[in-house]
Motif scaffolding. Structure first.
Motif, PDB file in Angstrom:
ATOM      1  N   GLU A 122       2.937  -5.462  -4.650  1.00 38.70           N
ATOM      2  CA  GLU A 122       1.475  -5.335  -4.683  1.00 38.70           C
ATOM      3  C   GLU A 122       0.819  -6.561  -4.046  1.00 38.70           C
ATOM      4  O   GLU A 122      -0.186  -6.436  -3.329  1.00 38.70           O
ATOM      5  N   HIS A 125       0.980  -6.213  -0.382  1.00 37.18           N
ATOM      6  CA  HIS A 125      -0.011  -5.231   0.048  1.00 37.18           C
ATOM      7  C   HIS A 125      -1.406  -5.859   0.138  1.00 37.18           C
ATOM      8  O   HIS A 125      -2.111  -5.713   1.151  1.00 37.18           O
ATOM      9  N   LEU A 129      -0.701  -6.578   4.134  1.00 37.57           N
ATOM     10  CA  LEU A 129      -0.719  -5.226   4.698  1.00 37.57           C
ATOM     11  C   LEU A 129      -2.122  -4.643   4.761  1.00 37.57           C
ATOM     12  O   LEU A 129      -2.558  -4.134   5.809  1.00 37.57           O
ATOM     13  N   GLU A 130      -2.852  -4.724   3.650  1.00 33.82           N
ATOM     14  CA  GLU A 130      -4.202  -4.150   3.616  1.00 33.82           C
ATOM     15  C   GLU A 130      -5.154  -4.850   4.582  1.00 33.82           C
ATOM     16  O   GLU A 130      -5.842  -4.181   5.365  1.00 33.82           O
ATOM     17  N   THR A 135      -1.397   0.477   7.095  1.00 37.67           N
ATOM     18  CA  THR A 135      -1.480   1.486   6.042  1.00 37.67           C
ATOM     19  C   THR A 135      -0.184   2.279   5.860  1.00 37.67           C
ATOM     20  O   THR A 135       0.003   2.926   4.831  1.00 37.67           O
ATOM     21  N   THR A 138       5.223  -0.068   3.482  1.00 37.76           N
ATOM     22  CA  THR A 138       5.427  -0.239   2.045  1.00 37.76           C
ATOM     23  C   THR A 138       6.664  -1.094   1.812  1.00 37.76           C
ATOM     24  O   THR A 138       7.564  -1.156   2.651  1.00 37.76           O
TER      25      THR A 138
END
Length: 270
Positions: A122, A125, A129-130, A135, A138
């Motif tokens: 998380e 992310h 990533l975010e 998108t 993972t």
């Protein structure tokens, strides 16, 4: 770019590739750029970037204790913590040998999760990533090797490595310079290298031979390859980066195919 068509000759079921320039423009793509591939160790630069965000946010320090006794976050990032390849067993004192270690990156992920009170997948992310719009990417397990992504997403990351927005450019410059110079070690798949130079989460080309990049790749080239048949390199002298993802495990085919591909890409860029 015509050179990217070479991936059609690779003995793999599926492959995709792209080149992105230092200004963020895409020089070319080939193959299914939105196909999700297991990254294997190309996960490590993403994990390292998240660690550097945690450092800039003040959640961790690069020289604070982490991993085995006497080791630091910096040791874990630079594969000099002394941890074994795939188990949490100490093989050497910190800073003495370049021991490529999945276990070290797993210890790093655990350390960041504890420091931030956020599960590492998380945190990755939220931190990397975010903000980059990755998108389709993972992390599905180990911070060392269980990333899944697309060429389209990794183009965004390769652009970030060349013109950082999430980090201070000085942090990225440090991470892509040699950490603990002069250490010997084994480069997986390519044997013993002396020196076996790495930065923080990325391998540095220098004068290594044999190597997975090209004969014409500059010594400043940095990046990572993965046992899933994947690689990402950035060549600051060429002012470009290249991503290639395939779905056949690394082996003699890659040792043969990757360097001439990279040399063709660099020749076309020139």
């Amino acid at each position: 770019m015509e050179s990217l068509r070479i991936i059609e000759t690779w003995p793999v079921p599926t492959a995709a590739a792209a080149v992105v320039r230092a200004d963020g423009t895409v020089a070319g793509t080939h193959g299914p750029v939105d196909h999700r591939f297991p990254l294997a160790s190309v996960t490590k630069p993403l994990t390292a970037y998240a660690a550097l965000v945690a450092y800039e946010e003040g959640a961790i320090e690069l020289d604070e204790p982490a991993g085995p006794e006497g080791a630091t976050v910096r040791h874990l990032l630079a594969h000099t913590s002394g941890l074994a390849f795939d188990e949490h067993r100490v093989m050497a004192p910190p800073g003495e040998r370049r021991l490529y270690s999945n276990a070290g990156f797993e210890a790093l992920g655990d350390h960041i999760a504890k420091a931030t009170d956020i599960p590492f997948a998380e945190y990755l992310h939220q931190a990397v990533l975010e903000p980059l719009g990755m998108t389709a990417t993972t992390l599905e397990g180990s911070p060392a090797k269980d990333g899944v992504s697309t060429v389209a997403d990794l183009v965004r990351f390769a652009a970030e490595l060349q013109a950082p927005r999430l980090l201070d450019p000085r942090t990225v410059a440090e991470a892509t310079s040699v950490a603990y110079p002069g250490l010997k070690g084994v480069l997986p798949g390519y044997g013993h290298q002396s020196p076996n130079d790495w930065g923080l989460g990325v391998e540095i080309r220098d004068g290594k031979s044999p190597h997975w990049t090209g004969a014409s790749s500059s010594p400043r080239t940095f990046g990572h390859f993965g046992q899933a048949g994947t690689f990402l390199w950035v060549d600051p002298d060429a002012r470009a980066a290249c991503v290639a993802l395939a779905d056949r495990a690394f082996g003699p085919w890659a040792v043969e195919a990757w360097p001439p591909f990279t040399d063709a890409v660099l020749a076309e860029l020139r």
